[in-house]
Motif scaffolding. Structure first.
Motif, PDB file in Angstrom:
ATOM      1  N   GLY A   1       0.792  -1.224   0.000  1.00  0.00           N
ATOM      2  CA  GLY A   1       0.000   0.000   0.000  1.00  0.00           C
ATOM      3  C   GLY A   1       0.821   1.269   0.000  1.00  0.00           C
ATOM      4  N   THR A   2       2.080   1.174  -0.460  1.00  0.00           N
ATOM      5  CA  THR A   2       2.921   2.366  -0.549  1.00  0.00           C
ATOM      6  C   THR A   2       3.382   2.570  -1.981  1.00  0.00           C
ATOM      7  OG1 THR A   2       5.008   1.220  -0.109  1.00  0.00           O
ATOM      8  CG2 THR A   2       3.776   2.036   1.807  1.00  0.00           C
ATOM      9  N   CYS A   3       3.604   3.821  -2.344  1.00  0.00           N
ATOM     10  CA  CYS A   3       4.085   4.161  -3.676  1.00  0.00           C
ATOM     11  C   CYS A   3       4.738   5.532  -3.602  1.00  0.00           C
ATOM     12  CB  CYS A   3       2.927   4.179  -4.671  1.00  0.00           C
ATOM     13  SG  CYS A   3       3.449   4.356  -6.405  1.00  0.00           S
ATOM     14  N   ALA A   4       5.751   5.751  -4.427  1.00  0.00           N
ATOM     15  CA  ALA A   4       6.417   7.052  -4.490  1.00  0.00           C
ATOM     16  C   ALA A   4       6.559   7.467  -5.946  1.00  0.00           C
ATOM     17  CB  ALA A   4       7.788   6.992  -3.836  1.00  0.00           C
ATOM     18  N   VAL A   5       6.475   8.767  -6.169  1.00  0.00           N
ATOM     19  CA  VAL A   5       6.820   9.347  -7.461  1.00  0.00           C
ATOM     20  C   VAL A   5       7.955  10.314  -7.184  1.00  0.00           C
ATOM     21  CG1 VAL A   5       6.079  10.756  -9.409  1.00  0.00           C
ATOM     22  CG2 VAL A   5       4.513   9.063  -8.439  1.00  0.00           C
ATOM     23  N   LEU A   6       9.073  10.124  -7.871  1.00  0.00           N
ATOM     24  CA  LEU A   6      10.263  10.957  -7.709  1.00  0.00           C
ATOM     25  C   LEU A   6      10.396  11.821  -8.955  1.00  0.00           C
ATOM     26  CD1 LEU A   6      12.621   8.031  -6.630  1.00  0.00           C
ATOM     27  CD2 LEU A   6      11.098   9.377  -5.200  1.00  0.00           C
ATOM     28  N   LEU A   7      10.450  13.128  -8.756  1.00  0.00           N
ATOM     29  CA  LEU A   7      10.562  14.068  -9.858  1.00  0.00           C
ATOM     30  C   LEU A   7      11.964  14.662  -9.898  1.00  0.00           C
ATOM     31  CD1 LEU A   7       7.241  16.016  -9.192  1.00  0.00           C
ATOM     32  CD2 LEU A   7       7.605  14.277 -10.934  1.00  0.00           C
ATOM     33  N   GLY A   8      12.608  14.613 -11.056  1.00  0.00           N
ATOM     34  CA  GLY A   8      13.902  15.254 -11.217  1.00  0.00           C
ATOM     35  C   GLY A   8      13.709  16.746 -11.446  1.00  0.00           C
ATOM     36  N   VAL A   9      14.504  17.560 -10.742  1.00  0.00           N
ATOM     37  CA  VAL A   9      14.456  19.012 -10.905  1.00  0.00           C
ATOM     38  C   VAL A   9      15.885  19.441 -11.225  1.00  0.00           C
ATOM     39  CG1 VAL A   9      13.866  21.228  -9.855  1.00  0.00           C
ATOM     40  CG2 VAL A   9      12.567  19.176  -9.238  1.00  0.00           C
ATOM     41  N   GLY A  10      16.186  19.551 -12.509  1.00  0.00           N
ATOM     42  CA  GLY A  10      17.563  19.796 -12.915  1.00  0.00           C
ATOM     43  C   GLY A  10      18.388  18.543 -12.645  1.00  0.00           C
ATOM     44  N   ASP A  11      19.709  18.706 -12.633  1.00  0.00           N
ATOM     45  CA  ASP A  11      20.592  17.562 -12.421  1.00  0.00           C
ATOM     46  C   ASP A  11      20.871  17.283 -10.953  1.00  0.00           C
ATOM     47  OD1 ASP A  11      20.846  17.092 -15.148  1.00  0.00           O
ATOM     48  OD2 ASP A  11      22.579  18.432 -15.335  1.00  0.00           O
ATOM     49  N   ALA A  12      20.632  18.263 -10.089  1.00  0.00           N
ATOM     50  CA  ALA A  12      21.073  18.107  -8.697  1.00  0.00           C
ATOM     51  C   ALA A  12      19.968  18.313  -7.669  1.00  0.00           C
ATOM     52  CB  ALA A  12      22.216  19.081  -8.430  1.00  0.00           C
ATOM     53  N   ALA A  13      18.713  18.141  -8.059  1.00  0.00           N
ATOM     54  CA  ALA A  13      17.620  18.303  -7.099  1.00  0.00           C
ATOM     55  C   ALA A  13      16.486  17.362  -7.485  1.00  0.00           C
ATOM     56  CB  ALA A  13      17.134  19.745  -7.081  1.00  0.00           C
TER      57      ALA A  13
ATOM     58  N   GLN B   1      10.228  14.188  -3.939  1.00  0.00           N
ATOM     59  CA  GLN B   1       9.707  12.856  -3.710  1.00  0.00           C
ATOM     60  C   GLN B   1       8.307  12.958  -3.126  1.00  0.00           C
ATOM     61  OE1 GLN B   1      12.377  10.127  -1.772  1.00  0.00           O
ATOM     62  NE2 GLN B   1      10.698   9.096  -0.729  1.00  0.00           N
ATOM     63  N   ILE B   2       7.358  12.297  -3.766  1.00  0.00           N
ATOM     64  CA  ILE B   2       5.988  12.242  -3.271  1.00  0.00           C
ATOM     65  C   ILE B   2       5.735  10.805  -2.822  1.00  0.00           C
ATOM     66  CG2 ILE B   2       3.541  12.421  -3.869  1.00  0.00           C
ATOM     67  CD1 ILE B   2       5.800  14.351  -6.014  1.00  0.00           C
ATOM     68  N   ASP B   3       5.525  10.612  -1.519  1.00  0.00           N
ATOM     69  CA  ASP B   3       5.261   9.282  -0.960  1.00  0.00           C
ATOM     70  C   ASP B   3       3.812   9.191  -0.530  1.00  0.00           C
ATOM     71  OD1 ASP B   3       7.950   7.862  -0.626  1.00  0.00           O
ATOM     72  OD2 ASP B   3       8.358   9.810   0.288  1.00  0.00           O
ATOM     73  N   VAL B   4       3.181   8.074  -0.825  1.00  0.00           N
ATOM     74  CA  VAL B   4       1.826   7.810  -0.356  1.00  0.00           C
ATOM     75  C   VAL B   4       1.816   6.475   0.359  1.00  0.00           C
ATOM     76  CG1 VAL B   4      -0.554   7.299  -1.056  1.00  0.00           C
ATOM     77  CG2 VAL B   4       0.687   9.185  -2.130  1.00  0.00           C
ATOM     78  N   SER B   5       1.192   6.442   1.533  1.00  0.00           N
ATOM     79  CA  SER B   5       0.993   5.213   2.297  1.00  0.00           C
ATOM     80  C   SER B   5      -0.484   5.099   2.625  1.00  0.00           C
ATOM     81  CB  SER B   5       1.780   5.252   3.617  1.00  0.00           C
ATOM     82  OG  SER B   5       3.147   5.325   3.369  1.00  0.00           O
ATOM     83  N   ASN B   6      -1.097   4.017   2.176  1.00  0.00           N
ATOM     84  CA  ASN B   6      -2.498   3.780   2.502  1.00  0.00           C
ATOM     85  C   ASN B   6      -2.610   3.240   3.923  1.00  0.00           C
ATOM     86  OD1 ASN B   6      -3.509   4.533  -0.006  1.00  0.00           O
ATOM     87  ND2 ASN B   6      -3.297   2.472  -0.835  1.00  0.00           N
ATOM     88  N   THR B   7      -3.661   3.647   4.614  1.00  0.00           N
ATOM     89  CA  THR B   7      -3.945   3.091   5.932  1.00  0.00           C
ATOM     90  C   THR B   7      -4.194   1.600   5.752  1.00  0.00           C
ATOM     91  OG1 THR B   7      -4.926   5.168   6.610  1.00  0.00           O
ATOM     92  CG2 THR B   7      -5.486   3.241   7.927  1.00  0.00           C
TER      93      THR B   7
END
Length: 182
Positions: free
Chosen positions: A137-149, A152-158
Motif C-alpha cells: 500500500g505504498t508508492c512514491a513518485v520521484l521528480l527530477g528538478v535539474g541535475d542536482a535536485a 519525492q511524493i510518498d503515499v501510504s495507505n492506511t
C-alpha cells in the motif's frame, strides 16, 4: 519509520500530519546561472532559476489541490534525513509526504531497479517506485528538478494495502506539484 528513498531504495512508508505557506525569490541559487527574465510575444516569461530552496513544501498543495487529491487536512512541516518535507494525513485513509532534496538529482537516488518505472510528469523526468510483490500500500513518485535536485511524493495507505491505489494517489499529487517546480 520515515526514510528517504535514497537511504532505503524503496518507497518510504510515511505516516503524516498538518499546514504552511510558500515563498519564491527571483534570485538564482548559488552555483546556478539564470536566464534573463524577458519574454517574447506568444511565449511565457523566462523565470530565473531559484532551485527548490525557495519553495515551502507545504505550499505545494493549496486548498484546491488538496481537494483534488482527496486530502482534507493541512500539511505539517517535517525534516526527513536533512531534507525539508511536508506531511498530510487523512485519518483512516492515507498519508502523503512531499520531500524536497536540494542536493540529490534523480540519478543520485538509490532505487531498486525492479521497483522503479521511468516516466515523465509534465516537463519533469520521473520515477514511479512501488514494490508490487510486497503489496504494502505504498508508492512514491520521484521528480527530477535539474541535475542536482529532486522532489519525492510518498503515499501510504492506511492498513498498508492496495498498492495500485497508492500509486494513483501519488501520481495525482505529483501532477499537482509538478507545475510549481522550477
Amino acid at each position: 519509520m520515515a526514510e528517504r528513498v535514497k537511504l532505503l531504495g524503496v518507497p518510504a512508508v510515511l505516516l503524516l500530519l498538518a499546514g504552511c505557506g510558500q515563498q519564491r525569490t527571483a534570485e538564482p541559487a548559488a552555483g546556478h546561472s539564470s536566464a534573463p527574465a524577458t519574454a517574447t510575444a506568444g511565449q511565457p516569461p523566462v523565470v530565473a532559476w531559484t532551485g527548490l530552496a525557495a519553495i515551502d513544501p507545504c505550499a505545494l498543495l493549496d486548498p484546491q489541490d488538496r481537494s483534488t487529491a482527496g486530502v482534507s487536512v493541512l500539511g505539517k512541516p517535517k525534516d526527513i534525513a536533512g531534507a525539508r518535507a511536508c506531511d498530510w494525513t487523512v485519518p483512516g485513509a492515507f498519508g502523503v509526504t512531499v520531500t524536497l532534496s536540494d542536493t540529490d538529482g534523480l540519478a543520485d537516488l538509490e532505487v531498486a531497479k525492479k521497483t522503479a518505472t521511468k516516466t515523465k510528469v509534465g516537463t519533469h523526468p520521473a520515477l514511479q517506485v512501488a514494490d508490487k510483490k510486497a503489496a504494502d500500500g505504498t508508492c512514491a513518485v520521484l521528480l527530477g528538478v535539474g541535475d542536482a535536485a529532486s522532489v519525492q511524493i510518498d503515499v501510504s495507505n492506511t492498513g498498508f494495502s492496495d498498492t495500485p491505489l497508492a500509486c494513483r494517489r501519488a501520481g495525482t499529487v505529483a501532477g499537482l506539484v509538478e507545475p510549481k517546480l522550477p
